[in-house]
Each structure stands twice: as C-alpha cells, then as structure tokens.
Design an enzyme around this catalytic site. Structure first.
Site, short mmCIF file in Angstrom:
data_model
loop_
_atom_site.label_atom_id
_atom_site.label_comp_id
_atom_site.label_asym_id
_atom_site.label_seq_id
_atom_site.Cartn_x
_atom_site.Cartn_y
_atom_site.Cartn_z
CD GLU A 50 -2.92 -1.18 2.33
OE1 GLU A 50 -4.10 -1.48 2.20
OE2 GLU A 50 -2.37 -1.05 3.44
CG LEU A 98 29.47 11.79 26.91
CD1 LEU A 98 28.41 10.70 26.88
CD2 LEU A 98 28.91 13.04 27.57
CD GLU A 128 19.98 11.64 27.05
OE1 GLU A 128 20.58 11.80 26.00
OE2 GLU A 128 19.24 12.49 27.56
CE LYS A 130 29.23 6.36 26.63
NZ LYS A 130 29.38 6.42 25.23
CE1 TYR A 241 24.03 12.19 21.75
CE2 TYR A 241 23.13 10.07 21.09
CZ TYR A 241 24.18 10.95 21.17
OH TYR A 241 25.39 10.60 20.65
CE LYS A 335 32.30 3.06 28.83
NZ LYS A 335 32.30 3.09 27.37
CB CYS A 429 35.04 -35.41 6.96
SG CYS A 429 33.79 -35.40 8.26
CB CYS A 452 29.30 -37.50 7.13
SG CYS A 452 30.22 -36.80 8.49
S1 IVH Z 1 25.64 13.58 24.92
C1 IVH Z 1 28.66 17.21 24.35
N1 IVH Z 1 24.05 11.51 25.08
O1 IVH Z 1 28.84 8.64 23.55
C2 IVH Z 1 28.36 15.79 24.65
N2 IVH Z 1 26.18 11.20 24.04
O2 IVH Z 1 31.46 8.12 24.63
C3 IVH Z 1 27.24 15.29 23.84
N3 IVH Z 1 26.52 8.92 23.17
O3 IVH Z 1 30.46 11.24 21.85
C4 IVH Z 1 27.07 13.86 23.99
N4 IVH Z 1 24.56 8.12 23.78
O4 IVH Z 1 28.61 9.88 20.58
C5 IVH Z 1 25.26 11.95 24.67
N5 IVH Z 1 22.51 9.80 25.25
C6 IVH Z 1 23.69 10.24 24.85
C7 IVH Z 1 24.61 9.41 24.19
C8 IVH Z 1 25.85 9.92 23.79
C9 IVH Z 1 25.72 7.85 23.18
C10 IVH Z 1 27.87 8.91 22.57
C11 IVH Z 1 28.30 10.20 21.91
C12 IVH Z 1 29.54 10.60 22.65
C13 IVH Z 1 30.03 9.28 23.14
C14 IVH Z 1 31.01 9.39 24.26
#
Ligand code: IVH
Length: 691
Positions: A50, A98, A128, A130, A241, A335, A429, A452
């Site tokens: 569709e 980060l 949020e 990562k 984000y 992390k 084999c 086999c």
């Molecule tokens: S904020 C100025 N938010 O992780 C900083 N980064 O290891 C803006 N990343 O370079 C980054 N999820 O590519 C932010 N929810 C999130 C993220 C995030 C993944 C990545 C991003 C960053 C890297 C650092």
C-alpha cells in the site's frame, strides 16, 4: 507527534488517496506520516504494498511535473552514488566526548565538582541511554535537513548527507519554525537494532565475510559506503539526543531550555529520541540508584547500550558548568560492565554441521563476560580464521555483546613469545575422513558424504528440535545415544523405533518410554511448515518453510515446481529457489518423504484459504502469559478456526488477547478504538460462540 484525531484523519485521507490523486502535497504529507509510523514508531498502519503504491503515484506526478519536486519529498531520499571521497566539513560546535564513571563514588564525586562550579546542586538531572552506535550531527536550516556529518575527530567530520538521507527515521524536513528556530544542529547516534545487526552478520557469514564485532562497527561502516541505496538496505536507525547549536528568529523558546523538554520537542518534531526511556531526578542519590538498577534491563532494549548518560537538565546550569576540551562538565557517562575480556586460545576444534559445513571452533580458557562463562567461540570459516591471524596459544580479546554471539575480536600479537602454533585446517572430514570440498564461489569447506555420522546426527537433532517437529523427549543426548546403538539411523527411523529395546536401556523406565512414544506420535500431526523446516533444506528457515507450506496442497507439489514458480513466493530469491528445487528433485529426499508419509506423518499443505471457521476474517495478537495454555497453542487455535495472526499492534488488528503481565502491546492497543482487548477466557468463548 500525531494525535489520535490526526491519525484518524490521516488514515481517512490515506484511504482516499489509494484511489489515485493529482494532489502532490497531499501525497507527500501522507507518505511522510507513514514513514514516521514505520521508521520512528515501528508501528506501520498500512502494508508495504500500500505504501509502495502511494509512493509510485507520487513518483509519477513528480516525473510529469519536475518543477514541483521539493528537496524534502519522500522520493528525494535516494540520491546518486558518491564517486569521490566524502568532503570534510567543520562542526558548528566541537563534538566532544563524555567523561566516564563506573560506580556510585564516581558519580557522587562528579556531583561534588559540579556543585562547586555552579555554586549549587543542579536542580535536576536527566538520565538517558548511552547508545553504542556511530555519532552523527544533523543541521536543519529553515526546516530543511541541509547537512549530515560523522563525528570525525570532533572538530571536523565527513559530509555524509546523502547516506543519512537514506535513514527512514531521519526527517528530511521538520517544523522547527513552529518553535521560532531558524537553524539547529542536532547530535545523535546512528545504529542498527540488535535484530537487524544479527541478520546482517548472518548474511556476512553466509558470504564468508567476517561478522562484525558490534552494531557500532556495523553502523560506522555503513555510513561510509559510497552507494546510498546500499545504505538504505542496512536498515540503520538514528536516535537524536543533543542540541549543540540553536539559532532563533527572535526570542528563545521555553521548550528548548532543558534537556528533557528538548528531547520531547524533538520527538514531537518527528525524530527518534530517548523520550520514552529518559528519566528526570532531583537527587543525585536517586540517579545513582537508577543507574545501578538499570544495568539489568540492558538486554531488554532493542538497541545495544553501553551505559547511561547523566546530564544536568537545565541548559542554564549546563552553560555555567561549561566544558573542558575533551568533555562537557555537565554530563557524565555511567558505563556498564564491559562485555569484553582477554583469554587464551587453547585449541581449535572442527565441527561438522548438518549440511556438512566444517566450522572451526576456538576453545579458550573459560572467561566470565557479561554474566556468562565463555569457553567456546565459533570462528565461522577458514577465511575468517586466516584474516584474524590466530594461533594456538595466542592471547585473544573475546567479546560478548548483549544477545550477540560471542566473538574473537583479535589476537594480541605483541604478546606472542614464539611458542604459538599455527592452526592447520583439515583436508578430510574430522568425523568420517571423507575429502573436504570447497567450490571457488564459496567460503565454507564441506564434507559431501551424505552418510557422514556427524551430519546424520545433526540432521536428526534439527528435525526433532523445538521449532521443527518438536519431539521434546528426544533431545540431543538421546539422539546421540540411540544413533550410537543404531536404534535410529535416519529421520524415518524415528517413526519405527524399537521401544522394547529402548525400555531395556539404563535410565529408561516405562514412563520415559511412554513419554517418548507419545511425543513421537504427536509429532506426526505437526503442520507441514514444521516438517519442511525440519528437513533442513539449505537456506530454508522457519519463514520460508511457512511460505512453502502455504503454497501447496501437499508436500509433493514442491516436487513439481520449477525455480520460477518458487520465486513467485514471498522472499524467495534465486539462490534459495535453486536449493529448494534441488532438494525436492533428489530421489533420496523423495523416498525419505514417502517413508515419513507411510508412517503417518502429516504432509498436507496449509493453504491460507484452507481454513474457514468462526474466526475467519478476524485478526488476532496474543500478549502476556496465558494461564490455561501456551501462547503457541492459543495461536494455533485461532488459526485453526480461521483467524489470522498479526505480529504487532496496528489498525488492522481486531483482537488483542491479553494474559498475565501484558506490556507495551496492551498500552499501544488501548490507543485504538477499533481493537477489542479481551482475556483468554473471552477468547475461548469467542471460539465457542462462533463455531
Ligand atoms: S551527549 C557534548 N548523550 O557517547 C556531549 N552522548 O562516549 C554530547 N553517546 O560522543 C554527547 N549516547 O557519541 C550523549 N545519550 C547520549 C549518548 C551519547 C551515546 C555517545 C556520543 C559521545 C560518546 C562518548
């Protein structure tokens, strides 16, 4: 983004447009709406054909009136191939990294430093996921996507606009002007969801290419491809984000004053964002608690994440905190535990699969990664083994990401001391000593001896497995045992087993023999798709088996179909049709099928129109845990009465049958007036009253 009322109206317009139209803007609006439902919300309201028919209609109108083409038209995603290298472009604001934290103390210390700088506790924190993808930047000017770039070194990246335009969840235009925004740079992550990553890796392995270690590598690689159409096929997604630059026409807009509001505004503008998973906290202690708790949910998300990102929610305080040259002081990555570890390569085994493929499997010193102990890792094929230059005795990095299969990333060659041994790929084999062969076009060495023992056993294991004939009492170890004792020799022999002899074996009492007999007996009435899947035709997975079963009255119809006929079926291409054709034109296979039929195994097809019942014309979806039966049985019951199963909640759904702990499907279904939400009991009553 779209209210319930909007959706009703847009669906009514959609239906009107199906009849054809000359209204180019109306078509674009509707196509954008369906792109959003499909790519951003993963909840399509119309079928692919569709959508295609509307798209073709637009294509035709634009062909007749090229002067009416706009850069954000849904037809303008597909661009020309890039014949030169990507252009280097400067980011409007450096794309920083980060700072990482791993535990409560790290986060509390960070909060202490923050408090010192901005003179007060940040009023709120937003948290949020990562995302573990490839960083991207998007610039929109006057509502139009004008540039997309990779992170590069953070100062300069590659202009990958043409490729990013292929990603269905990135809007080509968005109504930023509604917020008084003239120009904006948005950052986010481009990624492959876990399922698409797995499918992608499987296709690489089939072609003999080394699978990629994680979705991040897959996304990064895909973004740098020179053929935008190929990028589209990878099914990349983009989650946005962060707003790194914003220019208003006049006054700033209050929706763009905090992280949480910004994310929601971006979601309202049609972007995929962390809006649903994002949380806002007032106390840092609650943040820490949440981060610690969240790790256990990591595997339930559709995307690979390697942690959470904690951000000061108010932009005002973010500005006060500022950044170092490496990272913003207002954010912190929390992390999760790494899913990588080093281990030692002890040996390589060569395993023979049911199609005769010989797979090298690395035996490693057991290591704990992400909650499981890994001691065996597939190396897929000889090419991959060579490519990774592995030697026995090497120290290797092993990775196990989410539900991704464990993988050897690389060997640490700098740690070699000269005692490492080369890995010799066998020429014969390892089980039956038959000479191995490898056609030039393939990458896998195979044992072509159909008798086999390794292959026979693997074929039997596959035949009885849960998704095939589902003969539970006949698990892998019993198959091996019975095969050793010649109690089963091939697939048909399962149905003429000597239960007397089995009863005499140690550990087989009357009850277990009875169970076995019943399970085997029951398997005879399995639907044809399970039998076809169980036969183990190369490239024929569950979906293809179902498609084949739907297209026949009985399995023998497949022996009369040519490849062209097979290719008319859904998702069956040339390669697959050829192997199906060969399989069903092989005398040995046909006599096997005849033998099964003679033992009473069901060989009748499941033509879709075959079942007419009280539920005909109605669609069903089951969610949650049912109490009186298994979900699979309930689904079968619905189908047996003529009902059709759907895999997700959409406007096409008539009944959502809910069990215990029904989750997001239920929430979604509540949004549709047309869906009836019923209990298991009501479902059973429905069948009763309709039959
Ligand atoms: S904020 C100025 N938010 O992780 C900083 N980064 O290891 C803006 N990343 O370079 C980054 N999820 O590519 C932010 N929810 C999130 C993220 C995030 C993944 C990545 C991003 C960053 C890297 C650092």
């Amino acid at each position: 983004m779209y209210s319930k009322e909007d959706i009703h109206e847009l669906m009514a317009e959609t239906k009107a447009l199906f009849k054809g139209t000359e209204d180019i803007e109306a078509l674009r609006k509707i196509l954008r709406f369906h792109e959003y439902k499909y790519y951003v919300e993963n909840d399509p309201l119309i079928s692919d054909p569709e959508y295609d028919s509307l798209y073709k209609n637009l294509e035709k109108l634009e062909k007749d009136h090229p002067e009416l083409i706009t850069p954000d038209s849904p037809t303008q995603r597909v661009g020309a191939d890039l014949n030169k290298d990507f252009q280097t472009v400067s980011h409007l604001v450096p794309m920083l990294s980060l700072e990482n934290s791993y535990n409560t103390r790290d986060v509390l210390e960070w909060n202490g430093r923050l408090t010192g700088i901005i003179g007060r506790q940040p009023v709120h924190f937003s948290v949020e996921p990562k995302y573990d993808g490839a960083g991207i930047s998007l610039i929109y000017e006057n509502n139009l996507l004008v540039r997309g770039a990779t992170r590069g070194d953070g100062i300069e990246g590659d202009d990958i606009t043409a490729n990013l335009r292929q990603i269905g969840s990135i809007p080509l235009s968005a109504s930023f002007s509604d917020y008084g925004i003239k120009k904006i740079e948005i950052r986010g992550e481009c990624l492959l969801n876990k399922q698409n990553f797995r499918l992608f890796n499987e296709s690489l392995v089939q072609e003999g290419i080394a699978p990629l270690a994680n979705p991040r590598n897959a996304a990064a690689g895909s973004l740098r491809m020179k053929d935008p159409a190929a990028v589209r096929k990878r099914k990349l997604e983009a989650v946005l984000y962060h707003v790194s630059f914003i220019e208003f026409e006049g006054k700033t807009h209050p929706e763009f004053e905090t992280q949480s509001k910004t994310i929601r505004a971006l979601a309202d503008l049609g972007f995929k964002t962390p809006a649903d998973t994002m949380k806002v906290f007032e106390k840092v202690e609650d943040v820490v608690q949440y981060c610690n708790d969240f790790e256990s949910q990591r595997d339930t998300l559709p995307y690979e994440i390697d942690g959470l990102v904690i951000k000061v929610n108010e932009f005002k305080y973010q500005r006060e905190a500022g950044s170092t040259s490496h990272h913003p002081r207002w954010a912190m990555a929390y992390k999760f535990k790494a899913r990588e570890a080093t281990s030692k390569l002890l040996n390589v085994d060569f395993q023979v699969g049911r199609t005769g493929a010989v797979t090298p499997v690395a035996k490693i010193e057991p290591v704990h990664i992400g909650g499981v102990t890994v001691s065996s890792v597939s190396l897929f094929n000889e090419g991959i083994l060579r490519e990774k230059d592995l030697r026995i005795g090497d120290t290797v990095i092993v990775q196990r990401a989410g539900d991704v299969i464990p993988n050897i990333v690389k060997s640490l060659t700098e740690l070699r001391d000269g005692s490492e041994k080369e890995i010799v790929f066998p020429q014969n084999c390892p089980v039956c000593n038959h000479k191995l062969v490898k056609p030039d076009s393939e990458v896998v060495w195979r044992c072509t001896n159909i008798d086999c023992p390794a292959q026979v056993i693997e074929r039997l294991i596959h035949f009885v497995s849960k998704d095939a004939m589902d003969i539970r009492s006949l698990g892998e170890s019993n198959i091996r045992k019975f095969h050793d004792l010649k109690l089963i020799t091939d697939i048909p022999s399962i149905y003429k087993m000597d239960f007397g002899a089995i009863g005499k074996l140690e550990g087989f009492g009357k009850k277990s023999v009875d169970n076995l007999r019943t399970a085997i007996e029951k398997s005879k009435s399995q639907p044809l798709n399970r039998l076809i899947f169980g036969l183990g035709v190369r490239y024929v997975g569950e979906a293809t088996a179902k498609e084949l079963a739907k297209n026949v009255n009985a399995i023998y119809d497949l022996t009369e179909m040519n490849v062209e006929r097979l290719q008319q079926m859904k998702d069956i291409g040339q390669k697959v049709s050829e192997t199906i054709f060969e399989f069903f034109h092989d005398a040995h296979n046909i006599s096997l099928i005849k033998a099964l039929e003679s033992y009473g195994v069901n060989i009748k097809g499941i033509r879709e129109t075959a079942v007419e019942g009280g539920l005909s014309g109605k669609t069903f979806l089951f969610t949650g845990t049912l109490s009186s039966m298994k979900r699979g049985d309930a689904e079968k019951l619905a189908e047996d009465h003529g009902g059709k199963l759907l895999s997700s909640v959409s406007a096409n759904l008539n009944y959502l049958v809910t069990g215990e702990a029904a989750g997001s499907k239920l929430e979604k279904a509540k949004k549709y007036k047309s869906i009836q939400i019923i209990t298991e009991e009501e479902f059973l009553n429905l069948i009763k009253s309709n039959s």
